[in-house]
Scaffold this motif. Structure first.
Motif, PDB file in Angstrom:
ATOM      1  N   ARG A  19      -9.167 -21.198 -16.644  1.00 37.18           N
ATOM      2  CA  ARG A  19      -7.727 -21.327 -16.890  1.00 37.18           C
ATOM      3  C   ARG A  19      -7.496 -22.234 -18.099  1.00 37.18           C
ATOM      4  O   ARG A  19      -7.950 -23.380 -18.115  1.00 37.18           O
ATOM      5  CB  ARG A  19      -7.036 -21.902 -15.661  1.00 37.18           C
ATOM      6  N   PRO A  20      -6.783 -21.738 -19.121  1.00 43.46           N
ATOM      7  CA  PRO A  20      -6.582 -22.552 -20.321  1.00 43.46           C
ATOM      8  C   PRO A  20      -5.567 -23.669 -20.097  1.00 43.46           C
ATOM      9  O   PRO A  20      -4.614 -23.521 -19.336  1.00 43.46           O
ATOM     10  CB  PRO A  20      -6.040 -21.532 -21.336  1.00 43.46           C
ATOM     11  N   GLY A  21      -5.802 -24.801 -20.769  1.00 43.25           N
ATOM     12  CA  GLY A  21      -4.798 -25.860 -20.838  1.00 43.25           C
ATOM     13  C   GLY A  21      -3.894 -25.523 -22.015  1.00 43.25           C
ATOM     14  O   GLY A  21      -4.371 -25.126 -23.077  1.00 43.25           O
ATOM     15  N   TYR A  22      -2.609 -25.648 -21.859  1.00 36.12           N
ATOM     16  CA  TYR A  22      -1.699 -25.215 -22.920  1.00 36.12           C
ATOM     17  C   TYR A  22      -0.344 -25.910 -22.796  1.00 36.12           C
ATOM     18  O   TYR A  22      -0.012 -26.499 -21.773  1.00 36.12           O
ATOM     19  CB  TYR A  22      -1.499 -23.702 -22.876  1.00 36.12           C
ATOM     20  N   ARG A  23       0.416 -25.792 -23.857  1.00 38.59           N
ATOM     21  CA  ARG A  23       1.829 -26.116 -23.879  1.00 38.59           C
ATOM     22  C   ARG A  23       2.525 -24.951 -24.554  1.00 38.59           C
ATOM     23  O   ARG A  23       1.892 -24.158 -25.247  1.00 38.59           O
ATOM     24  CB  ARG A  23       2.099 -27.413 -24.638  1.00 38.59           C
TER      25      ARG A  23
ATOM     26  N   TYR B 251      -3.105 -28.001 -25.437  1.00 44.09           N
ATOM     27  CA  TYR B 251      -2.497 -29.044 -24.615  1.00 44.09           C
ATOM     28  C   TYR B 251      -2.541 -30.403 -25.294  1.00 44.09           C
ATOM     29  O   TYR B 251      -1.613 -31.191 -25.199  1.00 44.09           O
ATOM     30  CB  TYR B 251      -3.199 -29.106 -23.258  1.00 44.09           C
ATOM     31  N   HIS B 252      -3.629 -30.691 -26.006  1.00 45.49           N
ATOM     32  CA  HIS B 252      -3.796 -32.012 -26.605  1.00 45.49           C
ATOM     33  C   HIS B 252      -3.546 -32.047 -28.106  1.00 45.49           C
ATOM     34  O   HIS B 252      -3.277 -33.105 -28.654  1.00 45.49           O
ATOM     35  CB  HIS B 252      -5.201 -32.549 -26.339  1.00 45.49           C
ATOM     36  N   ASP B 253      -3.648 -30.899 -28.783  1.00 42.85           N
ATOM     37  CA  ASP B 253      -3.638 -30.959 -30.249  1.00 42.85           C
ATOM     38  C   ASP B 253      -2.622 -30.049 -30.932  1.00 42.85           C
ATOM     39  O   ASP B 253      -2.564 -30.010 -32.151  1.00 42.85           O
ATOM     40  CB  ASP B 253      -5.027 -30.640 -30.789  1.00 42.85           C
ATOM     41  N   ASP B 254      -1.819 -29.316 -30.204  1.00 43.59           N
ATOM     42  CA  ASP B 254      -0.833 -28.389 -30.782  1.00 43.59           C
ATOM     43  C   ASP B 254      -1.465 -27.289 -31.630  1.00 43.59           C
ATOM     44  O   ASP B 254      -0.770 -26.623 -32.398  1.00 43.59           O
ATOM     45  CB  ASP B 254       0.213 -29.125 -31.616  1.00 43.59           C
ATOM     46  N   ALA B 255      -2.772 -27.086 -31.525  1.00 48.74           N
ATOM     47  CA  ALA B 255      -3.411 -26.006 -32.274  1.00 48.74           C
ATOM     48  C   ALA B 255      -2.924 -24.662 -31.715  1.00 48.74           C
ATOM     49  O   ALA B 255      -2.860 -24.485 -30.503  1.00 48.74           O
ATOM     50  CB  ALA B 255      -4.931 -26.098 -32.150  1.00 48.74           C
ATOM     51  N   PRO B 256      -2.569 -23.728 -32.589  1.00 46.79           N
ATOM     52  CA  PRO B 256      -2.104 -22.428 -32.112  1.00 46.79           C
ATOM     53  C   PRO B 256      -3.178 -21.714 -31.289  1.00 46.79           C
ATOM     54  O   PRO B 256      -4.350 -21.706 -31.660  1.00 46.79           O
ATOM     55  CB  PRO B 256      -1.823 -21.648 -33.389  1.00 46.79           C
ATOM     56  N   ILE B 257      -2.776 -21.178 -30.150  1.00 45.06           N
ATOM     57  CA  ILE B 257      -3.686 -20.398 -29.307  1.00 45.06           C
ATOM     58  C   ILE B 257      -3.320 -18.922 -29.376  1.00 45.06           C
ATOM     59  O   ILE B 257      -4.168 -18.091 -29.651  1.00 45.06           O
ATOM     60  CB  ILE B 257      -3.649 -20.896 -27.844  1.00 45.06           C
ATOM     61  N   ALA B 258      -2.049 -18.610 -29.111  1.00 46.08           N
ATOM     62  CA  ALA B 258      -1.606 -17.217 -29.116  1.00 46.08           C
ATOM     63  C   ALA B 258      -0.084 -17.159 -29.180  1.00 46.08           C
ATOM     64  O   ALA B 258       0.592 -18.010 -28.605  1.00 46.08           O
ATOM     65  CB  ALA B 258      -2.091 -16.499 -27.857  1.00 46.08           C
ATOM     66  N   PRO B 259       0.447 -16.134 -29.848  1.00 47.60           N
ATOM     67  CA  PRO B 259       1.900 -15.950 -29.826  1.00 47.60           C
ATOM     68  C   PRO B 259       2.316 -15.279 -28.518  1.00 47.60           C
ATOM     69  O   PRO B 259       1.529 -14.565 -27.895  1.00 47.60           O
ATOM     70  CB  PRO B 259       2.155 -15.016 -31.013  1.00 47.60           C
ATOM     71  N   PHE B 260       3.533 -15.521 -28.103  1.00 51.37           N
ATOM     72  CA  PHE B 260       4.085 -14.813 -26.950  1.00 51.37           C
ATOM     73  C   PHE B 260       4.688 -13.503 -27.433  1.00 51.37           C
ATOM     74  O   PHE B 260       5.297 -13.448 -28.504  1.00 51.37           O
ATOM     75  CB  PHE B 260       5.184 -15.644 -26.275  1.00 51.37           C
ATOM     76  N   GLN B 261       4.524 -12.480 -26.633  1.00 52.32           N
ATOM     77  CA  GLN B 261       5.158 -11.186 -26.881  1.00 52.32           C
ATOM     78  C   GLN B 261       6.286 -11.028 -25.880  1.00 52.32           C
ATOM     79  O   GLN B 261       6.117 -11.336 -24.698  1.00 52.32           O
ATOM     80  CB  GLN B 261       4.139 -10.048 -26.708  1.00 52.32           C
ATOM     81  N   SER B 262       7.410 -10.539 -26.348  1.00 53.20           N
ATOM     82  CA  SER B 262       8.531 -10.284 -25.455  1.00 53.20           C
ATOM     83  C   SER B 262       8.243  -9.009 -24.668  1.00 53.20           C
ATOM     84  O   SER B 262       7.918  -7.975 -25.251  1.00 53.20           O
ATOM     85  CB  SER B 262       9.820 -10.118 -26.262  1.00 53.20           C
ATOM     86  N   VAL B 263       8.332  -9.089 -23.345  1.00 52.08           N
ATOM     87  CA  VAL B 263       8.113  -7.895 -22.521  1.00 52.08           C
ATOM     88  C   VAL B 263       9.383  -7.464 -21.795  1.00 52.08           C
ATOM     89  O   VAL B 263       9.388  -6.426 -21.139  1.00 52.08           O
ATOM     90  CB  VAL B 263       6.955  -8.093 -21.519  1.00 52.08           C
ATOM     91  N   HIS B 264      10.450  -8.271 -21.926  1.00 52.89           N
ATOM     92  CA  HIS B 264      11.746  -7.908 -21.353  1.00 52.89           C
ATOM     93  C   HIS B 264      12.828  -8.626 -22.148  1.00 52.89           C
ATOM     94  O   HIS B 264      12.687  -9.822 -22.434  1.00 52.89           O
ATOM     95  CB  HIS B 264      11.828  -8.298 -19.874  1.00 52.89           C
ATOM     96  N   PRO B 265      13.907  -7.922 -22.500  1.00 54.80           N
ATOM     97  CA  PRO B 265      14.940  -8.539 -23.333  1.00 54.80           C
ATOM     98  C   PRO B 265      15.645  -9.738 -22.695  1.00 54.80           C
ATOM     99  O   PRO B 265      16.262 -10.538 -23.396  1.00 54.80           O
ATOM    100  CB  PRO B 265      15.921  -7.402 -23.608  1.00 54.80           C
ATOM    101  N   ALA B 266      15.535  -9.913 -21.391  1.00 53.12           N
ATOM    102  CA  ALA B 266      16.158 -11.066 -20.729  1.00 53.12           C
ATOM    103  C   ALA B 266      15.420 -12.367 -21.038  1.00 53.12           C
ATOM    104  O   ALA B 266      15.941 -13.443 -20.800  1.00 53.12           O
ATOM    105  CB  ALA B 266      16.214 -10.849 -19.220  1.00 53.12           C
ATOM    106  N   GLY B 267      14.184 -12.273 -21.585  1.00 55.43           N
ATOM    107  CA  GLY B 267      13.454 -13.478 -21.956  1.00 55.43           C
ATOM    108  C   GLY B 267      12.088 -13.629 -21.320  1.00 55.43           C
ATOM    109  O   GLY B 267      11.447 -14.667 -21.457  1.00 55.43           O
TER     110      GLY B 267
END
Length: 76
Positions: free
Chosen positions: A66-70, A39-55
């Protein structure tokens, strides 16, 4: 397809799926690379995995609360 849902945050956002394990869910139909970053530093946390082709995408995070994130989306 319509983007209508009676309670979108019941589905999207961070949800604890096991003690200390969070799935961050997002609907992002565009973008070549989607990543969860700090949330504050743009440090990578995790990649997103696609679970449906619609997005529909999910990033799994281990955290005691609960993690803070962007969400970072890269298009080529």
């Amino acid at each position: 397809m319509s983007a209508a849902h009676g309670d979108p945050f019941a589905v999207l956002g961070a949800h604890e799926v096991a003690p200390g394990v969070w799935d961050v869910r997002a609907f992002i139909p565009w973008g070549d690379e989607v990543e969860l970053v700090g949330y504050h530093d743009d440090a990578p946390i995790a990649p997103f995995q696609s679970v449906h082709p619609a997005g529909f995408r999910v990033a799994r995070v281990e955290a005691p609360e609960r993690p803070g994130y962007r969400i970072k989306v890269t298009q080529e």
